[in-house]
Design an enzyme around this catalytic site. Structure first.
Site, PDB file in Angstrom:
ATOM      1  N   HIS A  11      57.201  47.363  74.837  1.00 42.10           N
ATOM      2  CA  HIS A  11      56.603  48.697  74.731  1.00 42.10           C
ATOM      3  C   HIS A  11      56.560  49.068  73.252  1.00 42.10           C
ATOM      4  CE1 HIS A  11      57.326  48.880  79.032  1.00 42.10           C
ATOM      5  NE2 HIS A  11      58.596  48.605  78.801  1.00 42.10           N
ATOM      6  N   ASN A  49      55.225  53.671  83.452  1.00 41.66           N
ATOM      7  CA  ASN A  49      56.054  54.877  83.487  1.00 41.66           C
ATOM      8  C   ASN A  49      56.468  55.317  82.085  1.00 41.66           C
ATOM      9  OD1 ASN A  49      56.953  55.843  86.356  1.00 41.66           O
ATOM     10  ND2 ASN A  49      56.905  53.623  86.492  1.00 41.66           N
ATOM     11  N   ALA A  74      63.043  52.413  80.147  1.00 40.09           N
ATOM     12  CA  ALA A  74      62.931  51.154  79.417  1.00 40.09           C
ATOM     13  C   ALA A  74      62.662  51.345  77.930  1.00 40.09           C
ATOM     14  CB  ALA A  74      61.821  50.296  80.028  1.00 40.09           C
TER      15      ALA A  74
END
Length: 266
Positions: free
Chosen positions: A218, A189, A124
């Site tokens: 993120h 993750n 991601a």
């Protein structure tokens, strides 16, 4: 034509398989799928015209070139070493399992002995090439902030049964990567990926809950004596599983395309 075996038959596996055959026709063939429940494995295998299994040994007996995991961190820990020892290249989507340095070293040793490769996905996020540049200089300092909607964080062990506020923004965690993946095993993750790529085991992680948020965000800060970088990536969560992002499936396809392309991006 290279062959692929899949561990996991959920939503991400379906997204991967459907689009792999469309984007890279004639380059790869899925020869086997595995799931704990025979029903889901069999129905998925029927759509791909391949074999299905509920155990790892017969899947590996197909001698696939690549084994791709979309089944969660427990599957990586249970099957990763066996995959690499068999000589198959291993692509785990659940990179969080590699937060345990002893287990990570076990996989690296297995890969070295067999000649197989352990591929770590961008998933991601992006910028793994830049993170490796920071790692070469040494002493990289890494901070990761994961910002998600309360619903996507519910049920995480680190919450100890508490439900995040539906009205107020909260910082639910601040600490090390290893503690973060233990507390939020389905949510961070990317923090493990960034710490491995930058060779920064002391990376710090913050998990923030923001009500009404429709994307997973993120934010990654990298710095050393020569450079400083700020990365921010926002992606839609998987509608079927808000704890994960569909970009993980697309990341595997991008990796495979890079491996067979005449032009390689780093």
């Amino acid at each position: 034509m290279k062959t692929i075996a899949l561990i996991g038959c959920g939503a991400l596996s379906h997204i991967f398989a459907r689009n792999l055959l469309r984007i890279l026709p004639g380059e790869f063939r899925i020869t086997g799928v595995m799931a704990r429940h025979a029903g889901s494995a069999e129905s998925f295998a029927d759509t791909l015209d391949c074999r299905f299994f509920t155990e790892i040994d017969p899947l590996l007996a197909l001698k696939p070139d690549f084994v791709i995991e979309f089944a969660g961190g427990a599957a990586v820990r249970e099957y990763g070493e066996a995959v690499l020892r068999s000589g198959a290249n291993f692509i785990p989507a659940s990179v969080g399992a590699l937060a345990d340095p002893e287990f990570f070293n076990t996989l690296k040793t297995a890969a070295k002995k067999s000649g197989a490769k352990l591929f770590i996905l961008s998933g991601a996020i992006g910028g793994l090439d830049l993170m490796q540049v920071y790692a070469l200089k040494g002493d990289a300092r890494v901070e990761i902030e994961d910002v998600k909607a309360p619903r996507s964080l519910e049920g995480a062990p680190g919450l100890k049964g508490r439900i995040p506020s539906a009205t107020a923004e909260e910082v639910l965690f601040s600490g090390s990567v290893r503690d973060a993946i233990a507390a939020f095993p389905k949510n961070v993750n990317v923090a493990v990926t960034a710490s491995i790529a930058a060779e920064a085991p002391n990376a710090r992680v913050t998990v923030r809950s923001v009500p009404g948020l429709r994307e997973n965000i993120h934010r990654i800060s990298l710095s050393n004596g020569l450079m400083h970088a700020e990365l921010s990536i926002a992606s839609k969560p998987d509608p079927a599983n808000p704890k994960s992002s569909t970009s993980a499936a697309w990341s595997v396809i991008a990796l495979l395309r890079n491996l067979v392309s005449d032009v390689v991006f780093f």
